[in-house]
Motif scaffolding. Structure first.
Motif: not given
Length: 186
Positions: A33-34, A37, A80
């Motif tokens: 996810l990071y 993002l 997120a």
């Protein structure tokens, strides 16, 4: 009795293994996810910066590229928001607002009353505060994952978020003022 004890020990080990595997999957999902993002924030900034350069050269802007970058960021940011820690969410939210102002900067370039000043401001925004904001997001994500831990992180984080937010508000006021002037002169 011995078989019962051995069986309980195997079950306990299996339970510990399942917990460890679940924790590893959770950590990997967070890293993924990071990474998404961070990548979409960078792609948005680059697409907007490239649109500024193309417009300045008098070229047609590939709005599909910018729109795709905006949509990708919006999708990742939306997902997120449900999973981010407070520090990371503060940075991502502030960056989201700054990226939105960047989009406005790009869209107002063709109708600017002072094109040279508008291009200079746009280039300065994407090279300076917005670039710093994307970097701040990356550092915050890495810190949250434990990859890059700095002793003065909290202080640097607060300063970075405040600076980006202040620059964004200042640019918004400037854009609003110019928009009002353009409306009055039409």
């Amino acid at each position: 009795m011995f078989n019962e004890f051995a069986s309980q020990k195997r079950e306990k080990r299996a339970d510990q293994q399942r917990v460890q595997e679940r924790d590893e999957r959770t950590q990997q999902a967070r890293r993924d996810l990071y990474a998404r993002l961070n990548a979409t924030a960078r792609a948005y900034r680059v697409a907007a910066r490239d649109a500024v350069r193309a417009t300045e050269r008098g070229e047609d802007v590939e709005s599909a590229v910018l729109d795709a970058a905006i949509e990708a960021w919006a999708e990742e940011y939306s997902q997120a928001r449900m999973a981010l820690s407070k520090n990371v969410l503060d940075v991502a939210s502030t960056l989201n607002s700054a990226l939105g102002v960047g989009y406005t900067v790009v869209k107002q370039l063709p109708s600017s009353l002072s094109p040279d000043a508008a291009y200079s401001r746009a280039k300065a925004w994407f090279r300076g505060p917005l670039s710093d904001g994307v970097h701040l997001l990356r550092v915050t994500l890495r810190h949250d994952l434990g990859v890059e831990v700095r002793p003065d992180f909290e202080y640097s984080l607060m300063r970075g978020v405040a600076a980006l937010d202040s620059e964004r508000r200042s640019l918004e006021r400037q854009l609003d003022s110019e928009h009002t002037q353009a409306s009055q002169s039409s």
